[in-house]
Design an enzyme around this catalytic site. Sequence first.
Site, PDB file in Angstrom:
ATOM      1  N   GLU A  45       0.821  -1.207   0.000  1.00 25.18           N
ATOM      2  CA  GLU A  45       0.000   0.000   0.000  1.00 25.18           C
ATOM      3  C   GLU A  45       0.857   1.259   0.000  1.00 25.18           C
ATOM      4  O   GLU A  45       0.513   2.255  -0.647  1.00 25.18           O
ATOM      5  CB  GLU A  45      -0.950  -0.006   1.201  1.00 25.18           C
ATOM      6  CG  GLU A  45      -2.102  -0.979   1.086  1.00 25.18           C
ATOM      7  CD  GLU A  45      -3.002  -0.672  -0.097  1.00 25.18           C
ATOM      8  OE1 GLU A  45      -3.249   0.515  -0.377  1.00 25.18           O
ATOM      9  OE2 GLU A  45      -3.461  -1.628  -0.748  1.00 25.18           O
ATOM     10  N   CYS A 207     -15.972   3.573 -20.669  1.00 28.21           N
ATOM     11  CA  CYS A 207     -17.374   3.668 -20.274  1.00 28.21           C
ATOM     12  C   CYS A 207     -18.245   2.534 -20.830  1.00 28.21           C
ATOM     13  O   CYS A 207     -19.138   2.044 -20.121  1.00 28.21           O
ATOM     14  CB  CYS A 207     -17.948   5.027 -20.669  1.00 28.21           C
ATOM     15  SG  CYS A 207     -17.166   6.412 -19.780  1.00 28.21           S
TER      16      CYS A 207
END
Length: 362
Positions: A45, A207
């Site tokens: 992370e 999209c």
Amino acid sequence: MKELPAPVLAPADFQQRLLGWFDKHGRHDLPWQRDRTPYRVWVSEIMLQQTQVTTVIPYFERFMARFPDVGSLASAQQDEVLHLWTGLGYYARGRNLHKAAQVIVDKHGGELPQTLEALAELPGIGRSTAGAIIAQSRGQRAVILDGNVKRSLSRLHAVPGWPGRPAVERTLWALAEHFTPQERLADYTQAMMDFGATLCRRGAPDCPSCPFNDVCVAHARGETRRFPESKPKKALPTRTTLMLMLCDNRGRVLLEQRPATGLWGGLWSLPQFDDDESLRAWLDQHAPGSQLDPPQATFTHVFSHFRMEITPQSARVERLDSVGEARRWYDPAQPDRLGLAAPVKALLTSLAPFSLTAAPGP
């Protein structure tokens, strides 16, 4: 601005769509997903902050090979930690990772804390990173809001304003909290990050493949490129510096360690000077009799908040017995394991005819 705009979907519907997409298209075999431990998740992370997965993977694997647990990291020298970070950028992350490991060993018995509050107190761990560590490694419910999640939620709800503004960030945190489930937390957290990184991309969102394209407000408006709104632009200031490449008769190059804080904190760099006069004065004092070569071509190194124009200046000295504190000779043919500033590493590997072999990768 309302604290929470009307969500486009109920949480259960949002989670079902996202996890359905993740099960088919998400990333399930990343190195830190194998043998998943709080330590491995934490290191990944930190490395993934502002850095793409494909870039991080080889760094993570080398880091784990050398520092397989928090104890080995805590007991290491900072130079070796930064050496393995060289090229990954944002070096404060590496310094903070090292400091946090020492705190974990000294104050937490060598185990990462199990609460968000305790994790967020460690150097280099903020609210979102703490949430990701908790969710990914322990399966506990925790909310994340990294750059990928901010972008996705901003588009989905057409949230106006730059996400760095406190009011906008509060809205996005509220949305992230609203959608975070009680189950499959590790998968959900990874799914949110994968969705933003691979589908709802910054420059070219896909999209047609998006599971939310029927409810995304930005898509309906044809404004996906507008959201999230950009930080108000300021012209990047430019700094100039001369980098001295002082070589002795053995082909070694003089390096000096940067201060612990500030630009390239703790890394090894070439001596830097504001102008030719100060460089020559330093040589007269520390390396009398040195011979200057013509300066090399200036190049630009871009940081997040300024540009640095660097002019390398080669010089040769027959002998220099004392180099003083925080300086050392570096042999490009037999490189030490040091943390190097990126442009310095590039210069050292191009020092032909002095360099016999290129310095190894970080």
